[in-house]
Design a protein around this motif. Structure first.
Motif, PDB file in Angstrom:
ATOM      1  N   ASP A  23       0.848  -1.191   0.000  1.00 35.26           N
ATOM      2  CA  ASP A  23       0.000   0.000   0.000  1.00 35.26           C
ATOM      3  C   ASP A  23       0.885   1.243   0.000  1.00 35.26           C
ATOM      4  O   ASP A  23       1.948   1.253   0.613  1.00 35.26           O
TER       5      ASP A  23
ATOM      6  N   GLU B  51       0.742   5.892  -0.720  1.00 37.76           N
ATOM      7  CA  GLU B  51      -0.021   7.121  -0.936  1.00 37.76           C
ATOM      8  C   GLU B  51       0.956   8.224  -1.314  1.00 37.76           C
ATOM      9  O   GLU B  51       2.076   8.258  -0.833  1.00 37.76           O
TER      10      GLU B  51
ATOM     11  N   CYS C 212      -5.488  10.590 -10.916  1.00 39.24           N
ATOM     12  CA  CYS C 212      -4.411   9.685 -10.509  1.00 39.24           C
ATOM     13  C   CYS C 212      -4.326   8.579 -11.555  1.00 39.24           C
ATOM     14  O   CYS C 212      -5.350   8.110 -12.053  1.00 39.24           O
TER      15      CYS C 212
ATOM     16  N   SER D 240      -4.529  13.792  -3.133  1.00 39.27           N
ATOM     17  CA  SER D 240      -3.789  12.583  -2.792  1.00 39.27           C
ATOM     18  C   SER D 240      -4.301  11.395  -3.600  1.00 39.27           C
ATOM     19  O   SER D 240      -5.483  11.304  -3.919  1.00 39.27           O
ATOM     20  N   CYS D 241      -3.359  10.507  -3.922  1.00 41.04           N
ATOM     21  CA  CYS D 241      -3.637   9.256  -4.619  1.00 41.04           C
ATOM     22  C   CYS D 241      -3.205   8.130  -3.696  1.00 41.04           C
ATOM     23  O   CYS D 241      -2.168   8.240  -3.032  1.00 41.04           O
ATOM     24  N   LYS D 242      -3.974   7.049  -3.672  1.00 35.42           N
ATOM     25  CA  LYS D 242      -3.675   5.985  -2.706  1.00 35.42           C
ATOM     26  C   LYS D 242      -3.992   4.614  -3.288  1.00 35.42           C
ATOM     27  O   LYS D 242      -4.999   4.445  -3.978  1.00 35.42           O
ATOM     28  N   ARG D 243      -3.120   3.650  -2.964  1.00 35.66           N
ATOM     29  CA  ARG D 243      -3.388   2.237  -3.232  1.00 35.66           C
ATOM     30  C   ARG D 243      -3.517   1.541  -1.892  1.00 35.66           C
ATOM     31  O   ARG D 243      -2.640   1.640  -1.038  1.00 35.66           O
ATOM     32  N   SER D 244      -4.636   0.849  -1.705  1.00 35.49           N
ATOM     33  CA  SER D 244      -4.862   0.042  -0.514  1.00 35.49           C
ATOM     34  C   SER D 244      -5.376  -1.306  -1.010  1.00 35.49           C
ATOM     35  O   SER D 244      -6.567  -1.445  -1.311  1.00 35.49           O
TER      36      SER D 244
ATOM     37  N   THR E 274     -13.751  11.901  -2.445  1.00 34.42           N
ATOM     38  CA  THR E 274     -12.912  10.733  -2.690  1.00 34.42           C
ATOM     39  C   THR E 274     -13.591   9.883  -3.752  1.00 34.42           C
ATOM     40  O   THR E 274     -14.769   9.555  -3.640  1.00 34.42           O
TER      41      THR E 274
ATOM     42  N   SER F 247     -13.020   6.302  -5.938  1.00 33.25           N
ATOM     43  CA  SER F 247     -12.259   5.056  -5.863  1.00 33.25           C
ATOM     44  C   SER F 247     -12.573   4.133  -7.028  1.00 33.25           C
ATOM     45  O   SER F 247     -13.639   4.217  -7.638  1.00 33.25           O
TER      46      SER F 247
END
Length: 165
Positions: A17, A19, A67, A93-97, A116, A118
């Motif tokens: 994960d 960010e 993103c 912000s960009c995030k991988r979870s 947000t 997703s």
């Protein structure tokens, strides 16, 4: 601008994960070219990449954050729906979870709720080898690329970060 230490700018094992993001203020929202906030890697066949930018989207009626995440075979692109105003500070912000990839857009002054967006997609390792770039994209003169095509960010950047877990 290229960060000096590139060694920690990939997720653990390419699959962990992570960010990344920045606080931005656009000086202009005109034009249709993307404006890169930060990226590592390049788009293209066999290339791995993570990227945060702003794009002009006619469907949204203006410039929005986006993103992009890519392993060497597949990619996903997430677009915000909030139109970004010039001279306004935003936290992006960009995030991988796991298999969830997300984009968060928030006005710094808190005058509107954060957004947000997703997407769930299975990507393999994201392990770009090209240097991370802040405020533009890397160009290669030997390929005929010029500064005019580098997707330069027009505005102010602050609090640029990359976190992995």
């Amino acid at each position: 601008m290229t960060p000096v230490n590139q060694s920690a700018l990939n997720p653990l094992n390419g699959t962990g994960d992570f960010e990344f993001g920045a606080t931005v203020r656009l000086s202009t929202v005109s034009g249709t070219a993307g404006m890169n906030v930060m990226q590592r890697g390049t788009a293209g066949a066999g290339q791995s990449q993570w990227k945060l930018q702003t794009d002009y989207r006619s469907l949204a009626g203006g410039r929005v954050a986006s993103c992009r995440f890519a392993d060497t075979a597949r990619s996903t692109m997430i677009f915000g729906t909030k139109v970004l105003a010039a001279q306004t500070w935003y936290r992006l912000s960009c995030k991988r979870s796991g298999s969830i990839f997300s984009l968060t857009v928030a006005r710094v002054d808190g005058s509107t709720p954060a957004e947000t967006v997703s997407s769930q997609v299975v990507l393999a390792a994201i392990s770009p080898t090209k240097p991370a770039i802040i405020g533009a994209k890397s160009i290669a003169a030997v390929l005929g690329q010029t500064d005019a095509a580098n997707d330069q960010f027009h505005g102010d950047l602050d609090s640029v970060y990359f976190r992995r877990s």
